[in-house]
Design a protein around this motif. Structure first.
Motif, short mmCIF file in Angstrom:
data_model
loop_
_atom_site.label_atom_id
_atom_site.label_comp_id
_atom_site.label_asym_id
_atom_site.label_seq_id
_atom_site.Cartn_x
_atom_site.Cartn_y
_atom_site.Cartn_z
N LYS A 194 0.81 -1.21 0.00
CA LYS A 194 0.00 0.00 0.00
C LYS A 194 0.85 1.26 0.00
O LYS A 194 0.56 2.22 -0.73
N ILE A 197 2.62 1.66 -3.45
CA ILE A 197 1.70 2.16 -4.47
C ILE A 197 1.51 3.67 -4.33
O ILE A 197 1.56 4.43 -5.30
N ASN A 201 2.85 6.44 -7.09
CA ASN A 201 1.89 7.36 -7.70
C ASN A 201 2.24 8.81 -7.40
O ASN A 201 1.99 9.71 -8.21
N ARG A 223 -0.50 -6.69 -6.57
CA ARG A 223 -1.22 -5.42 -6.47
C ARG A 223 -0.55 -4.33 -7.30
O ARG A 223 -1.22 -3.53 -7.95
N LEU A 224 0.78 -4.30 -7.29
CA LEU A 224 1.47 -3.29 -8.10
C LEU A 224 1.27 -3.54 -9.59
O LEU A 224 1.15 -2.58 -10.38
N GLU A 226 -1.41 -4.86 -10.89
CA GLU A 226 -2.78 -4.42 -11.16
C GLU A 226 -2.86 -2.90 -11.31
O GLU A 226 -3.69 -2.38 -12.07
N GLU A 227 -1.99 -2.18 -10.59
CA GLU A 227 -1.97 -0.72 -10.65
C GLU A 227 -1.10 -0.20 -11.79
O GLU A 227 -1.01 1.01 -12.00
#
Length: 358
Positions: A194, A197, A201, A223-224, A226-227
């Motif tokens: 989290k 990310i 960003n 997760r990274l 997906e982002e």
């Protein structure tokens, strides 16, 4: 350091004895209040408003038996969660907190779903400094190896608890993270990614190095990806308990958030020493953590202090929520010196900035 006193001034012996009984029956009260919340009794009282509602009316709905209502609501009455006015139950202020306050709800779920059963073995954990209650959740050396495999509802409750306290802090600390314009940032204890990310960003040119156990890195990497941020991320599986497991070097900034409290003091000393060795010239270490002695309000210090037994019985057996003096002492021993500190971040975080000692 703030002085903490949780008992009121001038408390009488009779009042102190009453407080002691609340401790004795604390687990009973906890389960009854939780039952009233989870099974809709508090919702029904909220809907009735100030007029309140009688047990007979509640039972007439067919949702609960009169016996069940009386046992649970009488305990709620003793805890100040409800009032009994002329035979009708009315939701009290503490009951509204249970029903509507997200922090209260997350804490209740965490204690019940993650900690409650295992805390029965706290005695053994304190003596042996091992997580003797962890088998209630699974067979791992520490909880951290099992986070990705935790059964529900324990997994959701654990992450909700962890993220509740960290997520409120991230927006306000990103300017601190990038105040020195670091090009290479290492996130030690990356967890689900989290922070990484948020950092990627926030700063489109930074390279993030994530360090954690392989199981956690797999979640973070997914997760990274997906982002769409994985291209600037590098993943380094490291067992923090092995002092010879070095961190990748040349880092302009090393970040640790709610991480060191997962370990004993000797392991923290090893992590900080490895972090100091991994810094580039003029590199810095930032530690964001919940330090119970630096809280403005006693309610925050109370919650943090009483999270330590979770670390003992369930997580590692030998870690806790620390005082700031503990981190400062261990950092100094690792060759780091405090540059700045900032309190009052999010709900209860402090940010400590260290550089290599001259």
């Amino acid at each position: 350091m703030l002085t903490k006193r949780f008992s009121p001034e001038g408390q009488s012996a009779f009042e102190a004895r009453f407080e002691a009984q609340k401790i004795a029956f604390g687990p009973v009260v906890f389960q009854c209040v939780r039952h009233a919340w989870k099974h809709g009794m508090l919702d029904a009282l909220a809907a009735a408003g100030e007029a309140g509602i009688a047990v007979e009316q509640l039972a007439a709905t067919g949702r609960w038996s009169p016996y069940r209502l009386k046992v649970v609501l009488e305990t709620c009455l003793s805890a100040g969660v409800v009032q009994l006015v002329e035979g009708r139950y009315v939701l009290d202020k503490a009951g509204y907190c249970v029903l509507s306050d997200s922090i209260t709800q997350v804490n209740i779920d965490f204690v019940n779903d993650v900690c409650y059963e295992g805390l029965f073995h706290l005695d053994q954990s304190l003596v042996t400094e091992t997580p003797a209650g962890l088998p209630a959740l699974g067979q791992w050396p520490t909880l951290y190896q099992g986070l990705a495999e935790l059964a529900e509802p324990a997994q959701s409750s654990w992450f909700a608890f962890d993220h509740l306290y960290s997520d409120t802090s991230f927006p306000s600390i990103l300017p601190d993270v990038f105040a020195t314009a670091p090009a290479r940032v290492m996130d030690i204890g990356a967890n689900t990614g989290k922070f990484s990310i948020a950092a990627l960003n926030h700063q489109p040119t930074v390279a993030l190095h994530l360090v954690d156990l392989p199981q956690q890195l797999a979640v973070a990497q997914r997760r990274l990806e997906e982002e769409g941020l994985a291209e600037r991320a590098h993943f380094h599986p490291v067992d923090m308990l092995k002092p010879d497991s070095a961190f990748p070097g040349g880092m302009d900034l090393i970040w640790m958030s709610q991480f060191l409290s997962c370990f004993s003091e000797p392991v923290i000393a090893s992590i900080l020493k490895r972090a100091a060795d991994a810094l580039a010239p003029r590199g810095q270490v930032l530690i964001l953590d919940t330090l119970w002695d630096r809280q403005r309000y006693d309610i925050a210090a109370y919650c943090l202090i009483n999270t330590s037994p979770y670390f003992t019985a369930m997580a590692s057996g030998n870690s806790k929520v620390y005082e700031s003096a503990d981190y400062l002492r261990l950092a100094k021993d690792a060759g780091l010196e405090l540059i700045t500190s900032r309190d009052g971040i999010g709900y209860c975080h402090s940010l400590l900035r260290f550089g290599k000692a001259a």
